[in-house]
Design an enzyme around this catalytic site. Sequence first.
Site, PDB file in Angstrom:
ATOM      1  CE  LYS A 118      -4.115  -2.145   0.731  1.00  0.00           C
ATOM      2  NZ  LYS A 118      -3.722  -3.553   0.517  1.00  0.00           N
TER       3      LYS A 118
HETATM    4  C1  PLP Z   1      -4.222  -4.708  -0.130  1.00  0.00           C
HETATM    5  C2  PLP Z   1      -3.398  -5.939  -0.224  1.00  0.00           C
HETATM    6  C3  PLP Z   1      -3.584  -6.897  -1.257  1.00  0.00           C
HETATM    7  C4  PLP Z   1      -4.690  -6.788  -2.278  1.00  0.00           C
HETATM    8  O1  PLP Z   1      -4.481  -5.754  -3.222  1.00  0.00           O
HETATM    9  P1  PLP Z   1      -5.702  -5.234  -4.116  1.00  0.00           P
HETATM   10  O2  PLP Z   1      -5.176  -4.048  -4.833  1.00  0.00           O
HETATM   11  O3  PLP Z   1      -6.785  -4.887  -3.141  1.00  0.00           O
HETATM   12  O4  PLP Z   1      -6.102  -6.332  -5.030  1.00  0.00           O
HETATM   13  C5  PLP Z   1      -2.729  -7.992  -1.310  1.00  0.00           C
HETATM   14  N1  PLP Z   1      -1.762  -8.163  -0.374  1.00  0.00           N
HETATM   15  C6  PLP Z   1      -1.565  -7.274   0.634  1.00  0.00           C
HETATM   16  C7  PLP Z   1      -0.498  -7.558   1.639  1.00  0.00           C
HETATM   17  C8  PLP Z   1      -2.363  -6.133   0.747  1.00  0.00           C
HETATM   18  O5  PLP Z   1      -2.164  -5.260   1.769  1.00  0.00           O
END
Ligand code: PLP
Length: 499
Positions: A113
């Site tokens: 993120k």
């Molecule tokens: C948010 C997240 C995901 C999923 O990503 P999306 O963009 O929602 O598909 C996968 N792995 C981790 C560790 C995340 O924090």
Amino acid sequence: MLYTSTRDQSVRVSSAEAIARGLSAEGGLFVPLSIPALGEELLRELTGADYVTRAAKVLSLYLTDFTEEELRDYASKAYGGGKFSHPDTAPLVKLSTGEQILELWHGPTSAFKDMALQMLPHLLTGAVVKTGEQKKVVILTATSGDTGKAALEGFMDVEGTEIIVFYPSDGVSPMQKRQMITQEGKNVFVSGIQGNFDDAQTGVKRIFTDPAMKEKLADSNMMFSSANSINWGRLVPQIVYYISAYCDLLAEGTLSMGDPIDVVVPTGNFGNILSAYYAMRMGLPVRRLVCASNANNVLTDFIETGVYDKNRSFYHTLSPSMDILVSSNLERLLYHLTDGDAGQVSDWMGQLGKTGRYQVTDGVRDKISALFAAGYCDDEQTQATIRQVWQQQRYLPDTHTAVAIHVCRAYRGEGQEVPVVLASTASPYKFAKSVLEAVSDTALPEGDEFAVTEQLAVETEIEIPLPLRGLGEKTVRFDGVCDKEDMSQVVLKYLGIEK
Ligand SMILES: *Cc1c(COP(=O)(O)O)cnc(C)c1O
């Protein structure tokens, strides 16, 4: 470049407006009217450049209201200056079995993120100024863990913003809670709420849509905004790293210009894999986008059958950031695959809201089959994959990355003729308990999350990321927990609007 809405073709907004507004008035998501082309010449130029330059260039193709200097300044604030612990920002690590692991978690919160949320604050504050607003932006976020912390780190001490995060006091992991309640910065506020994540989310939505709250903020020259993944400003920074990975493979001679790759992404809200789709549409040579899910495999079924059906059991898995049954960014893909038929997309989203189900046309389903592959991985397979990859390749994936590795191997079998880039979305230390259970033969240590973390470090001799290492010693700044009915009061009090 102009943007429109997935649910209303007559909408036209600038890139700055798309980011400042977040969501179109009728509920649709903002999408670009055309997708810019990458071209071999630019790809070659980027191959010789660092991550900040790559980011500034790719962002400038989409965010035409910003100058390249502005974007370069934002990119160096986001990815330079020691914010990321790895000099390449998003490095590729090659396993002995051939997979190229794209590590997206070297940022301040050890999850992917950060790649977007380190950039969004600059884009958002810049966009607000460009649209003529002079108000201070108050970011309100309800979180189940990763997003809240990444948003706090991103918006910390950013001029012209305040950030307030609500988390369910008993619904996040001890590590995630510790990360949030020790948050530094002079414009941040964190509060637990008595309730679950849905209560936090509902409370935040209520504050957003409460006219009285809006008026009170406006009287103090403030406005609400969101750091949620439906914001276009969170998707563009994610396109960059797929292009960057291709450039790295060109630079080291693994690929020649034009050679195809496969891309595998552990998927929840469909934001990360959608960014890979945009990279592909820009001309990045991608053979297949592989969508990896956990036991909440609504996307696997959708990609295979063309039927989206959320009427199914919800599972709490070892990869909690992918525990989701409504993937909001899928709406953007549907818009593009129907050649911009906003009426059709609205209709499907309406059906999803009413019945929890919709079925796309055969034409759209065929396009999806040509672009995507999909698979899923249960908890047992996740832990078996972590163990196998650790024992055989001495690489330690987190639970989400392990889901992707499992699905990747099931899809590709022994075939290695096309290189594969696999998105790794979190440090193994962010989910230390599940990872330790997978690799260790001894019992889990007694004590808190930190004991598990230490034990994992002892057994694997892999360094604990700096931001997680010092957490046990950091001062707790936000130990408050409020009743879910009192969230508005908490917000107004923090902002100094009411006592
Ligand atoms: C948010 C997240 C995901 C999923 O990503 P999306 O963009 O929602 O598909 C996968 N792995 C981790 C560790 C995340 O924090």
